[in-house]
Design an enzyme around this catalytic site. Structure first.
Site, PDB file in Angstrom:
ATOM      1  N   PHE A 119       5.348 -25.833  -8.640  1.00 22.28           N
ATOM      2  CA  PHE A 119       4.405 -25.091  -7.785  1.00 22.28           C
ATOM      3  C   PHE A 119       2.954 -25.254  -8.233  1.00 22.28           C
ATOM      4  O   PHE A 119       2.042 -24.754  -7.575  1.00 22.28           O
ATOM      5  CB  PHE A 119       4.763 -23.589  -7.776  1.00 22.28           C
ATOM      6  CG  PHE A 119       6.178 -23.314  -7.353  1.00 22.28           C
ATOM      7  CD1 PHE A 119       6.701 -23.875  -6.189  1.00 22.28           C
ATOM      8  CD2 PHE A 119       7.012 -22.496  -8.112  1.00 22.28           C
ATOM      9  CE1 PHE A 119       8.016 -23.637  -5.796  1.00 22.28           C
ATOM     10  CE2 PHE A 119       8.327 -22.246  -7.734  1.00 22.28           C
ATOM     11  CZ  PHE A 119       8.831 -22.824  -6.575  1.00 22.28           C
ATOM     12  N   LYS A 235      12.716 -31.135 -23.863  1.00 23.55           N
ATOM     13  CA  LYS A 235      13.913 -30.439 -24.369  1.00 23.55           C
ATOM     14  C   LYS A 235      14.737 -29.875 -23.207  1.00 23.55           C
ATOM     15  O   LYS A 235      15.943 -29.647 -23.356  1.00 23.55           O
ATOM     16  CB  LYS A 235      13.535 -29.372 -25.407  1.00 23.55           C
ATOM     17  CG  LYS A 235      12.597 -28.268 -24.923  1.00 23.55           C
ATOM     18  CD  LYS A 235      13.297 -27.123 -24.270  1.00 23.55           C
ATOM     19  CE  LYS A 235      12.337 -26.223 -23.539  1.00 23.55           C
ATOM     20  NZ  LYS A 235      12.989 -25.145 -22.777  1.00 23.55           N
ATOM     21  N   ASN A 301      18.662 -24.003 -18.455  1.00 26.49           N
ATOM     22  CA  ASN A 301      19.051 -25.392 -18.172  1.00 26.49           C
ATOM     23  C   ASN A 301      20.481 -25.667 -18.638  1.00 26.49           C
ATOM     24  O   ASN A 301      21.264 -26.302 -17.936  1.00 26.49           O
ATOM     25  CB  ASN A 301      18.070 -26.351 -18.855  1.00 26.49           C
ATOM     26  CG  ASN A 301      16.747 -26.398 -18.120  1.00 26.49           C
ATOM     27  OD1 ASN A 301      16.641 -27.025 -17.085  1.00 26.49           O
ATOM     28  ND2 ASN A 301      15.749 -25.696 -18.639  1.00 26.49           N
TER      29      ASN A 301
HETATM   30  N1  LIG Z   1      11.981 -18.212 -18.792  1.00 27.38           N
HETATM   31  C1  LIG Z   1      11.860 -18.669 -20.040  1.00 27.38           C
HETATM   32  O1  LIG Z   1      12.644 -18.274 -20.950  1.00 27.38           O
HETATM   33  C2  LIG Z   1      10.762 -19.614 -20.387  1.00 27.38           C
HETATM   34  C3  LIG Z   1      10.121 -20.374 -19.424  1.00 27.38           C
HETATM   35  N2  LIG Z   1       9.142 -21.245 -19.766  1.00 27.38           N
HETATM   36  C4  LIG Z   1       8.439 -22.050 -18.772  1.00 27.38           C
HETATM   37  O2  LIG Z   1       7.523 -21.213 -18.083  1.00 27.38           O
HETATM   38  C5  LIG Z   1       7.319 -21.680 -16.742  1.00 27.38           C
HETATM   39  C6  LIG Z   1       7.500 -20.509 -15.799  1.00 27.38           C
HETATM   40  O3  LIG Z   1       8.832 -20.045 -15.894  1.00 27.38           O
HETATM   41  P1  LIG Z   1       9.288 -18.590 -15.426  1.00 27.38           P
HETATM   42  O4  LIG Z   1       8.179 -17.617 -15.509  1.00 27.38           O
HETATM   43  O5  LIG Z   1      10.519 -18.302 -16.211  1.00 27.38           O
HETATM   44  O6  LIG Z   1       9.579 -18.769 -13.874  1.00 27.38           O
HETATM   45  P2  LIG Z   1      10.980 -18.508 -13.116  1.00 27.38           P
HETATM   46  O7  LIG Z   1      11.904 -19.624 -13.458  1.00 27.38           O
HETATM   47  O8  LIG Z   1      11.429 -17.125 -13.391  1.00 27.38           O
HETATM   48  O9  LIG Z   1      10.617 -18.720 -11.591  1.00 27.38           O
HETATM   49  C7  LIG Z   1      10.407 -17.656 -10.697  1.00 27.38           C
HETATM   50  C8  LIG Z   1       8.954 -17.558 -10.323  1.00 27.38           C
HETATM   51  O10 LIG Z   1       8.614 -18.605  -9.404  1.00 27.38           O
HETATM   52  C9  LIG Z   1       7.850 -18.005  -8.352  1.00 27.38           C
HETATM   53  N3  LIG Z   1       7.874 -18.792  -7.135  1.00 27.38           N
HETATM   54  C10 LIG Z   1       8.913 -19.017  -6.298  1.00 27.38           C
HETATM   55  N4  LIG Z   1       8.499 -19.771  -5.251  1.00 27.38           N
HETATM   56  C11 LIG Z   1       7.180 -20.014  -5.434  1.00 27.38           C
HETATM   57  C12 LIG Z   1       6.201 -20.736  -4.720  1.00 27.38           C
HETATM   58  N5  LIG Z   1       6.495 -21.381  -3.587  1.00 27.38           N
HETATM   59  N6  LIG Z   1       4.938 -20.790  -5.223  1.00 27.38           N
HETATM   60  C13 LIG Z   1       4.632 -20.182  -6.378  1.00 27.38           C
HETATM   61  N7  LIG Z   1       5.519 -19.474  -7.106  1.00 27.38           N
HETATM   62  C14 LIG Z   1       6.786 -19.394  -6.636  1.00 27.38           C
HETATM   63  C15 LIG Z   1       8.509 -16.660  -8.180  1.00 27.38           C
HETATM   64  O11 LIG Z   1       7.658 -15.800  -7.452  1.00 27.38           O
HETATM   65  C16 LIG Z   1       8.670 -16.241  -9.623  1.00 27.38           C
HETATM   66  O12 LIG Z   1       7.488 -15.670 -10.109  1.00 27.38           O
HETATM   67  C17 LIG Z   1       8.329 -22.818 -16.550  1.00 27.38           C
HETATM   68  O13 LIG Z   1       7.671 -24.065 -16.669  1.00 27.38           O
HETATM   69  C18 LIG Z   1       9.333 -22.629 -17.675  1.00 27.38           C
HETATM   70  O14 LIG Z   1       9.917 -23.842 -18.129  1.00 27.38           O
HETATM   71  C19 LIG Z   1       8.746 -21.379 -21.065  1.00 27.38           C
HETATM   72  C20 LIG Z   1       9.327 -20.637 -22.055  1.00 27.38           C
HETATM   73  C21 LIG Z   1      10.378 -19.697 -21.790  1.00 27.38           C
HETATM   74  O1  LIG Z   2      11.754 -22.855 -22.534  1.00 26.82           O
HETATM   75  C1  LIG Z   2      12.585 -22.015 -22.797  1.00 26.82           C
HETATM   76  C2  LIG Z   2      12.746 -21.437 -24.147  1.00 26.82           C
HETATM   77  O2  LIG Z   2      11.670 -21.713 -24.975  1.00 26.82           O
HETATM   78  C3  LIG Z   2      13.514 -21.547 -21.766  1.00 26.82           C
HETATM   79  O3  LIG Z   2      14.412 -22.537 -21.452  1.00 26.82           O
HETATM   80  P1  LIG Z   2      15.236 -22.410 -20.098  1.00 26.82           P
HETATM   81  O4  LIG Z   2      14.271 -22.613 -18.977  1.00 26.82           O
HETATM   82  O5  LIG Z   2      16.297 -23.461 -20.199  1.00 26.82           O
HETATM   83  O6  LIG Z   2      15.813 -21.017 -20.100  1.00 26.82           O
END
Ligand SMILES: NC(=O)C1=CN([C@@H]2O[C@H](COP(=O)(O)OP(=O)(O)OC[C@H]3O[C@@H](n4cnc5c(N)ncnc54)[C@H](O)[C@@H]3O)[C@@H](O)[C@H]2O)C=CC1
Ligand SMILES: O=C(CO)COP(=O)(O)O
Length: 389
Positions: A119, A235, A301
């Site tokens: 996005f 990763k 993942n």
């Molecule tokens: N969840 C985790 O444990 C971790 C995630 N990340 C990274 O952080 C980033 C964000 O991940 P999350 O916050 O977990 O997101 P998420 O995987 O929970 O995705 C949901 C989000 O996407 C939004 N969304 C859906 N459709 C959309 C659209 N068309 N335009 C804009 N937003 C939209 C939703 O409103 C919601 O806020 C990713 O790149 C992920 O790899 C990094 C470390 C940890």
């Molecule tokens: O980036 C992440 C942990 O640091 C989260 O990984 P996942 O998106 O696979 O849950």
């Protein structure tokens, strides 16, 4: 001294060591998913604690949606809980959910990008021309931007499209654990830009530490934006591979083998395409091997890939069934990596990344994964003298 006392003491020491700035920085988080909401909580706790550095109010841009007839932003701002993406976690009252992207970002001195990376292009294009010229950014996203000109870090994408300096935050940070305030580490990478205005006037490593460090979330700030970003993106591809062997019931040895090969390919990819990234980042920082281990143990993942192996469903179907609107970024990243490697004729040099792509997008069999990643080059398999008789 109890663990809690020790943590509080660390927090106080940190507070004392941060010098005030001329004008406290206004912070906005772009994104409100599982990690977006968690990082918003971390940041809002720190801005409330450090008025000499930050404006207390933190805006969190929310991609608006309706939950049982009510706007998600209204629910967050009244219940102080993101009931869809981070249920059960109380959010600070200085964190304001804002559905207006430009409104949330236009006065920000520090923009923290935290959305699923597919996005990002649309969000960045909406922000162009509407943010402060001297704003600074941190990307918490995991993924790449790939086009005919090459493979780019997402922080570079933000820098080029918005004309602002952008670093990266990445680490062994499964959001639900950080949200519950279980101890973890992270790595923030930021290079001071050429137009750095000076200490006390601009964002530097100390300011970033003050913004992200919590007693339960320990931050190490370094310069290596490329190493942190490459490790964080790749990763997720390795974790899909782990999920496949886990779903096949092959156990811990198989998962360890995938992680071993994966770490090697991550470092090789970094050295080949981002030669300024530092090898030690991959094995010394939380953003490196620690994130690989935690994601392969319990991330989204690995869960999606396990489900694919157990049910025969596609990646998209599995993501939809398991994640309630969240995103498994490896599904996009393995395609981006394949497209890039194919365009430069190097898929053979990254057999695990290529195998994951072939399984997710081309229907290759998961059972053949060991053969697909076996590197027979240089191995002399002896042939019995009369083998064919
Ligand atoms: N969840 C985790 O444990 C971790 C995630 N990340 C990274 O952080 C980033 C964000 O991940 P999350 O916050 O977990 O997101 P998420 O995987 O929970 O995705 C949901 C989000 O996407 C939004 N969304 C859906 N459709 C959309 C659209 N068309 N335009 C804009 N937003 C939209 C939703 O409103 C919601 O806020 C990713 O790149 C992920 O790899 C990094 C470390 C940890
Ligand atoms: O980036 C992440 C942990 O640091 C989260 O990984 P996942 O998106 O696979 O849950």
């Amino acid at each position: 001294m109890s663990a809690a006392d020790r943590l509080n003491q660390t927090s106080e020491i940190l507070n004392e060591s941060f010098q005030p700035v001329e004008n406290p920085f206004k912070v906005t988080v772009i994104g409100s998913g599982n990690w977006g909401t968690t990082i918003s909580k971390v940041v809002a706790e720190n801005t409330a604690l450090r008025p000499h550095l930050f404006v207390r109010r933190v805006d969190m841009w929310v991609f608006e949606e309706m939950i049982d007839g009510q706007k998600l932003t209204e629910i967050i701002n009244t219940k102080h809980e993101n009931v869809k993406y981070l249920p059960g976690i109380e959010l600070p009252d200085n964190l304001v959910a804002n559905p207006d992207l430009v409104g949330a970002a236009k006065d920000a001195d520090i923009l923290v990008f935290n959305v699923p990376h597919q996005f990002l292009p649309r969000i960045v294009s909406q922000l162009q021309g509407h943010i402060k010229k001297d704003a600074r950014a941190i990307s918490c996203l995991k993924g790449f931007d790939v086009d005919k000109d090459g493979v780019r870090l997402l922080s570079t994408y933000v820098e080029e499209k918005l004309g602002i300096a952008c670093g990266a935050l990445s680490g062994a940070n499964l959001a639900p654990e950080v949200a519950k305030e279980n101890w973890s580490e992270t790595t923030v990478a930021y290079k001071l830009p050429k137009d750095f205005k000076g200490q006390g006037k601009d964002v530097d490593h100390a300011v970033l530490k003050a913004l992200f460090h919590r007693p339960y979330f320990h931050v190490n700030v370094i310069d290596d934006v490329a190493g942190v970003s490459v490790a964080g993106a790749l990763k997720n591809v390795v974790a899909l591979g782990c999920g496949f062997v886990e779903g096949l019931g092959w156990g811990n040895n198989a998962s360890a083998a995938i992680q071993r090969v994966g770490l090697g390919e991550i470092i090789k990819f970094g050295q080949m395409f981002f030669p300024h990234s530092k090898v030690e980042t991959y094995y010394q920082e939380s953003a490196g091997v620690a994130d690989l281990i935690t994601t392969c143990s319990g991330g989204r993942n690995v869960r999606v890939a396990t489900h694919m192996a157990q049910t025969g469903k596609t990646a998209e179907e599995s993501e939809k069934e398991l994640l309630n609107g969240q995103s498994a970024q490896g599904i996009h990243t393995c395609k981006e990596v394949h497209e890039w490697l194919a365009s430069c004729g190097k898929t053979d040099e990254f057999p695990l990344f290529e195998a994951v792509y072939q399984i997710v997008y081309e229907g290759a069999s998961m059972e053949t994964l060991p053969d697909m990643i076996e590197d027979l080059e240089g191995v002399n398999i002896p042939v019995a003298k009369h083998a064919n008789k």
